[in-house]
Write a protein that holds these residues in place. Structure first.
Motif, PDB file in Angstrom:
ATOM      1  N   ARG A 194       2.449  13.782  49.091  1.00  0.00           N
ATOM      2  CA  ARG A 194       2.029  14.424  50.342  1.00  0.00           C
ATOM      3  C   ARG A 194       3.068  15.424  50.826  1.00  0.00           C
ATOM      4  N   GLN A 195       4.328  15.187  50.514  1.00  0.00           N
ATOM      5  CA  GLN A 195       5.385  16.090  50.970  1.00  0.00           C
ATOM      6  C   GLN A 195       5.381  17.428  50.221  1.00  0.00           C
ATOM      7  N   ILE A 196       4.686  17.466  49.090  1.00  0.00           N
ATOM      8  CA  ILE A 196       4.619  18.705  48.312  1.00  0.00           C
ATOM      9  C   ILE A 196       3.520  19.589  48.880  1.00  0.00           C
ATOM     10  N   GLU A 197       3.835  20.801  49.187  1.00  0.00           N
ATOM     11  CA  GLU A 197       2.853  21.691  49.807  1.00  0.00           C
ATOM     12  C   GLU A 197       2.016  22.360  48.726  1.00  0.00           C
TER      13      GLU A 197
ATOM     14  N   ARG B 290      -4.610   9.473  52.956  1.00  0.00           N
ATOM     15  CA  ARG B 290      -3.152   9.463  53.093  1.00  0.00           C
ATOM     16  C   ARG B 290      -2.550  10.811  52.722  1.00  0.00           C
ATOM     17  N   LEU B 291      -3.169  11.466  51.741  1.00  0.00           N
ATOM     18  CA  LEU B 291      -2.674  12.779  51.297  1.00  0.00           C
ATOM     19  C   LEU B 291      -3.111  13.908  52.217  1.00  0.00           C
ATOM     20  N   GLY B 292      -4.090  13.639  53.067  1.00  0.00           N
ATOM     21  CA  GLY B 292      -4.691  14.726  53.825  1.00  0.00           C
ATOM     22  C   GLY B 292      -5.420  15.675  52.896  1.00  0.00           C
ATOM     23  N   ALA B 293      -5.963  15.129  51.792  1.00  0.00           N
ATOM     24  CA  ALA B 293      -6.573  15.938  50.741  1.00  0.00           C
ATOM     25  C   ALA B 293      -8.087  15.961  50.892  1.00  0.00           C
TER      26      ALA B 293
ATOM     27  N   VAL C 143       3.907  17.641  39.545  1.00  0.00           N
ATOM     28  CA  VAL C 143       3.839  18.237  40.880  1.00  0.00           C
ATOM     29  C   VAL C 143       5.029  17.804  41.722  1.00  0.00           C
ATOM     30  N   ILE C 144       5.345  16.510  41.691  1.00  0.00           N
ATOM     31  CA  ILE C 144       6.405  15.985  42.544  1.00  0.00           C
ATOM     32  C   ILE C 144       7.783  16.466  42.105  1.00  0.00           C
ATOM     33  N   ASP C 145       7.992  16.644  40.792  1.00  0.00           N
ATOM     34  CA  ASP C 145       9.357  16.981  40.354  1.00  0.00           C
ATOM     35  C   ASP C 145       9.789  18.385  40.780  1.00  0.00           C
ATOM     36  N   GLY C 146       8.851  19.229  41.203  1.00  0.00           N
ATOM     37  CA  GLY C 146       9.192  20.517  41.797  1.00  0.00           C
ATOM     38  C   GLY C 146       9.658  21.587  40.836  1.00  0.00           C
ATOM     39  N   ARG C 147       9.537  21.363  39.529  1.00  0.00           N
ATOM     40  CA  ARG C 147      10.008  22.368  38.571  1.00  0.00           C
ATOM     41  C   ARG C 147       9.051  23.548  38.439  1.00  0.00           C
TER      42      ARG C 147
ATOM     43  N   ALA D 282       2.915   5.684  21.385  1.00  0.00           N
ATOM     44  CA  ALA D 282       2.468   6.395  22.581  1.00  0.00           C
ATOM     45  C   ALA D 282       1.407   5.597  23.318  1.00  0.00           C
ATOM     46  N   LEU D 283       0.437   5.063  22.581  1.00  0.00           N
ATOM     47  CA  LEU D 283      -0.668   4.345  23.208  1.00  0.00           C
ATOM     48  C   LEU D 283      -0.161   3.126  23.969  1.00  0.00           C
ATOM     49  N   VAL D 284       0.742   2.377  23.357  1.00  0.00           N
ATOM     50  CA  VAL D 284       1.279   1.182  24.008  1.00  0.00           C
ATOM     51  C   VAL D 284       2.110   1.560  25.233  1.00  0.00           C
ATOM     52  N   CYS D 285       2.967   2.561  25.090  1.00  0.00           N
ATOM     53  CA  CYS D 285       3.831   2.946  26.213  1.00  0.00           C
ATOM     54  C   CYS D 285       3.020   3.519  27.373  1.00  0.00           C
ATOM     55  N   MET D 286       1.984   4.301  27.054  1.00  0.00           N
ATOM     56  CA  MET D 286       1.133   4.840  28.108  1.00  0.00           C
ATOM     57  C   MET D 286       0.370   3.717  28.812  1.00  0.00           C
ATOM     58  N   ALA D 287      -0.088   2.725  28.045  1.00  0.00           N
ATOM     59  CA  ALA D 287      -0.775   1.584  28.647  1.00  0.00           C
ATOM     60  C   ALA D 287       0.157   0.837  29.588  1.00  0.00           C
ATOM     61  N   GLU D 288       1.407   0.674  29.172  1.00  0.00           N
ATOM     62  CA  GLU D 288       2.390   0.027  30.046  1.00  0.00           C
ATOM     63  C   GLU D 288       2.524   0.801  31.354  1.00  0.00           C
ATOM     64  N   GLN D 289       2.569   2.141  31.246  1.00  0.00           N
ATOM     65  CA  GLN D 289       2.735   2.983  32.428  1.00  0.00           C
ATOM     66  C   GLN D 289       1.540   2.853  33.376  1.00  0.00           C
ATOM     67  N   VAL D 290       0.327   2.918  32.836  1.00  0.00           N
ATOM     68  CA  VAL D 290      -0.856   2.901  33.699  1.00  0.00           C
ATOM     69  C   VAL D 290      -1.049   1.533  34.349  1.00  0.00           C
ATOM     70  N   LEU D 291      -0.484   0.490  33.738  1.00  0.00           N
ATOM     71  CA  LEU D 291      -0.601  -0.859  34.288  1.00  0.00           C
ATOM     72  C   LEU D 291       0.506  -1.201  35.287  1.00  0.00           C
ATOM     73  N   SER D 292       1.542  -0.390  35.346  1.00  0.00           N
ATOM     74  CA  SER D 292       2.689  -0.732  36.190  1.00  0.00           C
ATOM     75  C   SER D 292       3.096   0.379  37.157  1.00  0.00           C
ATOM     76  N   MET D 293       2.371   1.483  37.176  1.00  0.00           N
ATOM     77  CA  MET D 293       2.782   2.632  37.974  1.00  0.00           C
ATOM     78  C   MET D 293       2.873   2.294  39.457  1.00  0.00           C
ATOM     79  N   GLY D 294       3.957   2.742  40.075  1.00  0.00           N
ATOM     80  CA  GLY D 294       4.136   2.559  41.506  1.00  0.00           C
ATOM     81  C   GLY D 294       3.410   3.624  42.306  1.00  0.00           C
ATOM     82  N   ASP D 295       3.276   3.389  43.585  1.00  0.00           N
ATOM     83  CA  ASP D 295       2.570   4.299  44.489  1.00  0.00           C
ATOM     84  C   ASP D 295       3.500   5.439  44.919  1.00  0.00           C
ATOM     85  N   ARG D 296       3.138   6.666  44.557  1.00  0.00           N
ATOM     86  CA  ARG D 296       3.946   7.830  44.936  1.00  0.00           C
ATOM     87  C   ARG D 296       3.178   8.766  45.877  1.00  0.00           C
TER      88      ARG D 296
END
Length: 296
Positions: free
Chosen positions: A222-225, A250-253, A127-131, A203-217
């Motif tokens: 919210r800027q995406i309509e 925060r999202l107004g969702a 959603v955020i990447d706008g493609r 894939a499983l290890v890399c995805m686990a790394e992502q879900v444990l370290s993901m930053g707040d976006r």
């Protein structure tokens, strides 16, 4: 652990292979048994140790609203193959896959996007990447940043044990005992074993790394309509209900709390979950059409 309520596919649901320029993705496709497709399609993205089968209980109810509904395995998950390249499993890379899937499935129409748990973090990237132009976005049992609580502990165990001890060890010491403790049927236990063993360990290890370290976006999202729904179980043990409620504010969702559900309302309360999605999707489409007619 999320377990599909049943594995027999209902009428109108069939396994498919979705061909895209980025590769082939295993999917379950649901179409209305009667009537015609008259509304925009939907794409459902599963969580870290899940798969397209986690959505079986909601697929036909969603399709009966006049839509084509497609649930997929992410790259490296279950029946979608993936490379040994770790870079293929970052959230931005998986988000690019979701972009391409949505463009292929939509065929020019906007697509309703739903991401469950880790799948919500992946879908958020798309959603955020706008493609891609999405009709709506639903974060289902998915939070603003790294996962919390007991599920964070499970994620760290995946990081520690999969590279050194392998998937079979993780099955026998984590997934199987959990399934047996929850009185899961032999059929579903066999499915869960086959699914875990079919995952790419990389894939499983890399995805686990992502879900444990993901930053707040959240602020970027919210800027995406795009109409956004935050939906979660009242007893969620991944991201707390409080965390998800604050994110929605925060999202107004719009925010929907599913009574009695934990981390997988699509499995634990499928009819309530499907009804909430259909109502939200219909409202998003009406808003789009009303906006377009005002512009014209």
């Amino acid at each position: 652990m999320s377990t599909p309520r049943f594995l027999d596919l209902p009428p109108g649901v069939a396994p498919q292979k979705i061909e895209t320029p980025l590769g082939t993705f295993a999917a379950l496709e649901a179409l209305p048994v009667s009537g015609v497709i008259e509304r925009w399609p939907a794409l459902l993205v599963p969580g870290l140790t899940g798969s397209k089968e986690d959505f079986i209980a909601v697929l036909m109810t969603l399709a009966h609203s006049g839509r084509r509904v497609v649930a997929v395995d992410l790259r490296g998950q279950f029946e979608t193959p993936g490379p040994d390249d770790r870079e293929a499993y970052t959230c931005p890379a998986l988000g690019a896959d979701v972009d391409m899937l949505a463009q292929v499935i939509g065929g020019g129409d906007p697509v309703h996007l739903v991401g469950h748990s880790f799948g919500g973090l992946v879908a958020r990237e798309a959603v955020i990447d706008g493609r891609t132009r999405f009709a709506s976005f639903t974060l289902m049992s998915s939070g603003p940043s790294a996962i919390e609580g007991p599920r964070a502990i499970n994620g760290r165990k995946i990081l520690e044990e999969v590279p050194t001890l392998g998937l079979e060890h993780v099955w026998h010491h984590r997934f199987e005992p959990d399934a047996l403790a929850n009185d899961v049927s032999d059929e579903i236990v066999a499915f869960l074993h086959r699914r875990l063993m079919s995952n790419s360990p990389t894939a499983l290890v890399c995805m686990a790394e992502q879900v444990l370290s993901m930053g707040d976006r959240t602020d970027e999202l919210r800027q995406i309509e795009v109409p956004t729904l935050v939906l979660y179980g009242e007893h969620d043990d991944g991201w707390s209900p409080e965390t998800q409620s604050e994110m929605a504010a925060r999202l107004g969702a719009e925010c929907v709390v599913v009574p009695g559900a934990v981390h997988s309302p699509n499995v634990e309360a499928p009819e309530t979950t499907a009804a909430a999605l259909i109502r939200f999707w219909n409202a998003a489409e009406k808003h789009f059409l009303d906006t377009r007619s005002n512009v014209m």
